[in-house]
Design an enzyme around this catalytic site. Structure first.
Site, PDB file in Angstrom:
ATOM      1  N   THR A  61      47.506  16.160  24.414  1.00 34.66           N
ATOM      2  CA  THR A  61      47.322  15.042  25.336  1.00 34.66           C
ATOM      3  C   THR A  61      46.556  13.936  24.640  1.00 34.66           C
ATOM      4  OG1 THR A  61      45.183  15.795  26.193  1.00 34.66           O
ATOM      5  CG2 THR A  61      47.161  16.667  27.267  1.00 34.66           C
ATOM      6  N   GLU A  93      43.660  17.192  21.477  1.00 42.30           N
ATOM      7  CA  GLU A  93      43.259  16.080  22.336  1.00 42.30           C
ATOM      8  C   GLU A  93      43.157  14.812  21.504  1.00 42.30           C
ATOM      9  OE1 GLU A  93      40.467  17.815  25.877  1.00 42.30           O
ATOM     10  OE2 GLU A  93      39.457  17.168  24.055  1.00 42.30           O
ATOM     11  N   CYS A  94      43.799  13.748  21.934  1.00 43.68           N
ATOM     12  CA  CYS A  94      43.677  12.430  21.323  1.00 43.68           C
ATOM     13  C   CYS A  94      43.927  12.516  19.807  1.00 43.68           C
ATOM     14  CB  CYS A  94      42.322  11.813  21.656  1.00 43.68           C
ATOM     15  SG  CYS A  94      42.273  10.031  21.412  1.00 43.68           S
ATOM     16  N   GLY A  95      42.896  12.380  18.976  1.00 42.78           N
ATOM     17  CA  GLY A  95      43.103  12.485  17.537  1.00 42.78           C
ATOM     18  C   GLY A  95      43.691  13.816  17.132  1.00 42.78           C
ATOM     19  N   TYR A 110      45.694  15.598  18.927  1.00 35.87           N
ATOM     20  CA  TYR A 110      47.104  15.486  19.329  1.00 35.87           C
ATOM     21  C   TYR A 110      47.901  14.752  18.262  1.00 35.87           C
ATOM     22  CZ  TYR A 110      50.976  13.993  22.478  1.00 35.87           C
ATOM     23  OH  TYR A 110      52.195  13.753  23.070  1.00 35.87           O
TER      24      TYR A 110
END
Length: 439
Positions: free
Chosen positions: A430, A329-331, A333
């Site tokens: 994501t 997720e985010c970082g 990802y």
């Protein structure tokens, strides 16, 4: 409807008015007085709840009427069972939320107050105004008939005269001033680009929270504030947890991977999932016996050189991904991608499990709710499932490396959000943080 303990919603007309420092001060002050406080946080903020937990010793959970179905909200509200007092910190301005209604509201703090019946304790930053603060307070008190503003705390007061002018005007308007906090630079909490610095990184955090409690206890009437709290209600009796994506879940956890919503982890564990932690910064890989590796968001851009050089982490994650799912997720990802360009323009090689290339050197804010439909099965759900989340980062997508998207996403206005996800073999990622499954 099921009863809830007496509670207050700590809100403000806008961001930056001092909600968090006042909320932390109240949480610690009441806890020191022997009152068992259950904290909550409105909206998708993942840092403030960690501070709440440190302030009063109970896990703070996010409440979000845009992203969470009413059943999930109800399940989270029951976490207050056994507490003597609930303090729910708002987000942004009291009535601010998504452009369109989501699962059970627009995500506004006012939604939480209306749905639970807890009255609002309004924090007013009166710097640069005096009697005009009464107009702001009165507007907040009257805008929604289903939201009760029970008391006002004046913040950043300059002098005794300033206090008198503002408080007399507010009292004349029929509202109660229960605190007046003098401007004090020591009340501030350190920040960086994603908000407050996480509590794990704050030196002398306990001393800082005690300072906030001392100031609040000295300059606010805690007895009157406690009497403002009224028993709340759970909007529905149904229960809906967030189902775990696997039985044994290995989660990255260190200074580079810090953002996981408390309700997600607690729901997984309540359903019987086993959680193990590993530190990529310490060159650790996921537990080889785990069924899923999960890399949360955080600050990989601040630790990119270390992450790039930790070969054991890279190799073990690559081995894990050959036959088991890995999700970021985010970082997280970004770390699953090919490379990350840091703020100085230096490119660092990441794990290479996805084709993603990201750049933090030319920052662009990406912020907002996301409503998504999964295009393929993943740790987030089955193909066709609908989920909600929140995106907040400054990195740019340079290239997806030809990987197909994991999902289709729209924002709170219903507009398509591009370049938000990708997948390759057992690996997916994501740029948003998962909040709930909605269908």
């Amino acid at each position: 409807m099921s009863p809830l303990p007496p509670g207050l919603v700590i809100a403000a007309p806008r961001s930056g008015a001092g909600k968090t420092t006042v909320a932390l001060g109240l949480m610690r002050a009441f806890s020191r007085a022997g009152i068992d406080v259950q904290p909550f946080k409105n909206g998708p903020d993942y840092i403030d709840p960690a501070f709440h937990t440190r302030a009063c010793g109970r896990t703070s959970f996010n409440l979000d009427s845009w992203a969470m179905p009413a059943e999930l909200m109800s399940a989270l509200l029951t976490q207050a069972s056994g507490a003597a007092l609930v303090l729910a910190e708002g987000s942004m301005g009291l009535f601010d939320g998504g452009a369109q209604a989501g699962e059970s509201g627009i995500g506004a703090t006012a939604d939480i107050a209306a749905q639970t019946g807890w009255p609002v304790l309004l924090v007013l930053d009166v710097s640069g105004q005096a009697q005009s603060a009464a107009a702001v307070a009165l507007g907040c008190a009257r805008l929604r008939p289903d939201v009760q503003v029970a008391g006002i705390i004046l913040n950043r007061v300059a002098s005794d005269r300033h206090h008198r002018l503002a408080s007399q005007a507010i009292e004349a308007a029929g509202l109660s001033v229960v605190g007046s906090i003098v401007r004090d630079d020591r009340m501030g909490l350190a920040e960086r680009h994603l908000g407050l610095i996480p509590p794990e990184e704050v030196t002398a955090l306990e001393t800082q929270i005690d300072l906030l409690a001392d100031v609040v206890a000295r300059q606010c009437d805690l007895g009157r504030i406690l009497k403002l709290a009224v028993g709340g209600r759970v909007p529905t009796a149904d229960r809906k947890a967030v189902p775990p994506p696997a039985q044994r879940i290995a989660i990255a956890r260190d200074a580079a991977f810090v953002f996981t919503y408390p309700h997600v982890l607690s729901s997984w564990q309540a359903a019987g999932a086993e959680i193990t932690l590993f530190s990529p910064l310490a060159d650790e890989g996921p537990d080889p016996s785990a069924d899923l590796a999960w890399l949360p968001g955080g600050y990989p851009e601040l630790h990119a050189s270390t992450l790039a050089g930790n070969k054991t982490f890279h190799a073990s994650l690559r081995r894990f991904s050959r036959d088991r799912p890995v999700h970021g997720e985010c970082g997280g990802y970004m770390v699953l991608g090919q490379g990350l360009v840091d703020a100085d323009g230096v490119r660092h090689r990441m794990t290479g499990l996805l084709g993603l290339e990201t750049d933090f050197s030319k920052r662009k804010l990406h912020l907002g709710y996301r409503a998504c439909t999964l295009l393929e099965a993943s740790p987030l759900g089955r193909r066709g499932d609908r989920i909600t989340g929140h995106e907040f980062h400054y990195a740019r997508v340079v290239d997806l490396g030809g990987d197909p998207p994991l999902l289709e996403a729209v924002d709170a206005s219903g507009q398509l959000v591009p370049a938000l996800s990708s997948r390759r073999d057992h690996v997916s990622g994501t740029f948003f943080h998962f909040i709930a499954k909605t269908g």
